[in-house]
Scaffold this motif. Structure first.
Motif: not given
Length: 89
Positions: A10-21, A33-40, A73-81
């Motif tokens: 993944i490079s700067k400027g790439n667009m990612l298609l993710v599976d949110t399921s 994986y795309a993960l979010v930490k405390s919505k920040t 790890l519990s501080q992160y929410e897995v939002v997609a692959r």
């Protein structure tokens, strides 16, 4: 300064298609994986397991970047692959 730990996958400027399921990490070296930490902030990382079953965050080259505890790890929410990326034109 942008984070380059996922290059060349993944490079700067790439667009990612993710599976949110995909809300659960399956540790291997192929999936990103795309993960979010405390919505920040959004993080993308490969995740694999070591011999003792501890999760390891790896960069695009498969080098271990960090070991995570269950508490960390519990501080992160897995939002997609990540299933596909496209480069800039």
């Amino acid at each position: 300064m942008p984070d380059t730990s996922m290059e060349p996958s993944i490079s700067k400027g790439n667009m990612l298609l993710v599976d949110t399921s995909a809300k659960k990490i399956v540790p291997d070296t192929k999936n990103i994986y795309a993960l979010v930490k405390s919505k920040t902030g959004l993080v993308s990382s490969r995740v694999k397991e070591d011999a003792l079953g501890k999760l390891l965050w790896t960069n695009s080259r498969g080098e271990n970047v960090a070991t995570t505890t269950d508490k960390e790890l519990s501080q992160y929410e897995v939002v997609a692959r990540v299933v596909m990326r496209t480069g800039a034109l």
